[in-house]
Scaffold this motif. Structure first.
Motif, PDB file in Angstrom:
ATOM      1  N   ASN A 153       0.822  -1.209   0.000  1.00  0.00           N
ATOM      2  CA  ASN A 153       0.000   0.000   0.000  1.00  0.00           C
ATOM      3  C   ASN A 153       0.858   1.263   0.000  1.00  0.00           C
ATOM      4  O   ASN A 153       0.529   2.251  -0.663  1.00  0.00           O
ATOM      5  N   ARG A 156       2.044   1.685  -3.484  1.00  0.00           N
ATOM      6  CA  ARG A 156       0.981   2.280  -4.310  1.00  0.00           C
ATOM      7  C   ARG A 156       0.893   3.785  -4.088  1.00  0.00           C
ATOM      8  O   ARG A 156       0.823   4.565  -5.052  1.00  0.00           O
ATOM      9  N   VAL A 198      -3.870  -5.146  -5.036  1.00  0.00           N
ATOM     10  CA  VAL A 198      -3.836  -3.830  -4.386  1.00  0.00           C
ATOM     11  C   VAL A 198      -4.808  -2.893  -5.110  1.00  0.00           C
ATOM     12  O   VAL A 198      -4.796  -2.797  -6.345  1.00  0.00           O
TER      13      VAL A 198
END
Length: 393
Positions: A153, A156, A198
């Motif tokens: 995360n 990302r 994700v």
């Protein structure tokens, strides 16, 4: 017993060691004339990856010492991965340990490129190095089993902060997943890849490419006929074949077949221009302005192997240069958001408009047709393809 196992490595008591001689002109920078330390593994595949990484680090470090005016480059290109708890400091002898960690991400990239990178273009190598380099920048160069969903995360979020579009983020995540999955399988590790699944907005920053309408196609084709030069021949060739720009720009003269009852072009892989997919290899009939352009090319290029030498001056076809120049030229004549690739979208619409069967459309454009049955046989004959293409002109 000691014996050579791979470049710059040897095995002592079952454990791989690294050893490399210090260049003569850099002896003053080192306390000994030889760099040697344990690679802390009994596995040949890990030893090769770690030795290759250490050797690259040394080469870069020695280059820096010779220049005397710069620090080691950033880790983001993975040329010289950073020191981590799993890495062994260069030049320091470490106790030999049979219980080694799996693989750091930078080592996984080295393994991935060594085994899968042969005969692959430079873009393949750059994509793996750059994508995994982004992970290292955001989360560190960890053992591939140590990355968590929190790391994924954070990765990302770092890509979003770089203002990458949703499609670019998808490509980067896909490359990272491939590297980790491949390396894990290669060394026998079972893991759940945290970079899979994700969430992010895949449409963020992505603009749909618009197809060209029939009037737009004819307008551009008329401009091509008036200009009548190499760049415009390329536009015209694409306009009535639906080929990708790179496919057309990288054609060899022998790929253009004007003799016989059905003129056509053979789309096949060349050393200077790879094809996007295996289904991209095909034969496309020449009709309308594409036939006009092919005849102009052959008449002008009797002494050259390339159909479009302007875009083949190096080792690879410069499709990016062609795209930039031709999109700029076309801009006054086409609607907003239309580019050279719009001809490919338009060709699919033009074939739909004449009720061409979808599997024939796929064969003409080099698109993958779903279904096991479509993998049988050689496909539709040239006469059938020519009939449907002629109906669009």
């Amino acid at each position: 017993m000691e014996y050579q196992a791979a470049a710059f490595t040897f095995v002592k008591k079952g454990i791989y060691d690294f050893a490399r001689k210090v260049p003569n002109d850099l002896r003053d920078h080192d306390t000994s004339g030889r760099i040697s330390f344990s690679l802390r593994t009994r596995k040949a595949v890990l030893a090769r990856a770690r030795a290759a990484r250490a050797s690259r680090q040394l080469d870069e470090h020695w280059r820096v010492l010779r220049m005397q005016d710069m620090d080691l480059p950033g880790k983001h290109m993975l040329r010289i991965g950073p020191q981590t708890p799993a890495a062994v400091p260069i030049g320091v002898s470490q106790p030999q340990a049979a219980d080694e960690p799996a693989l750091t991400l930078s080592e996984a990239v080295a393994l991935y490129l060594r085994l899968k990178g042969n005969n692959r273009p430079a873009t393949f190598h750059r994509a793996a190095e750059r994508s995994c380099g982004y992970v290292i920048d955001a989360c560190g160069d960890k053992d591939i089993t140590a990355y968590t969903r929190a790391d994924a995360n954070a990765f990302r979020d770092s890509l979003i902060a770089r203002e990458l579009s949703g499609s670019s983020i998808t490509r980067v995540f896909g490359t990272v997943r491939s590297v980790i999955n491949f390396a894990a399988a290669e060394v026998g590790i079972t893991l759940t890849n945290p970079f899979a699944g994700v969430y992010y907005d895949r449409k963020a920053g992505v603009e749909d490419r618009e197809p060209l309408g029939p009037e737009d196609v004819r307008r551009v084709q008329e401009k091509c006929r008036v200009a009548d030069d190499e760049a415009r021949w390329l536009v015209a060739l694409v306009s009535d074949t639906g080929m990708r720009l790179a496919e057309a720009a990288g054609l060899h003269l022998d790929d253009i077949k004007l003799e016989g009852p059905i003129p056509h072009v053979v789309v096949r892989e060349h050393p200077w221009r790879r094809l996007k997919t295996s289904s991209s290899a095909r034969v496309v009939p020449l009709v309308g302005m594409s036939l006009w352009a092919a005849r102009r090319v052959v008449a002008a290029r009797a002494d050259d192997r390339f159909a479009f030498p302007r875009y083949n001056k190096g080792d690879t076809t410069n499709a990016n240069s062609a795209s930039a120049a031709l999109n700029k030229w076309m801009k006054p004549y086409v609607p907003d958001r239309c580019t050279m690739h719009s001809f490919r979208h338009s060709m699919r619409d033009r074939l739909r408009a004449v009720e061409c069967p979808s599997d024939i459309v796929d064969q003409i454009g080099g698109w993958q047709t779903e279904g096991v049955g479509h993998g049988y046989g050689k496909g539709y004959p040239l006469e059938v393809l020519a009939k449907w293409l002629a109906a669009t002109v």
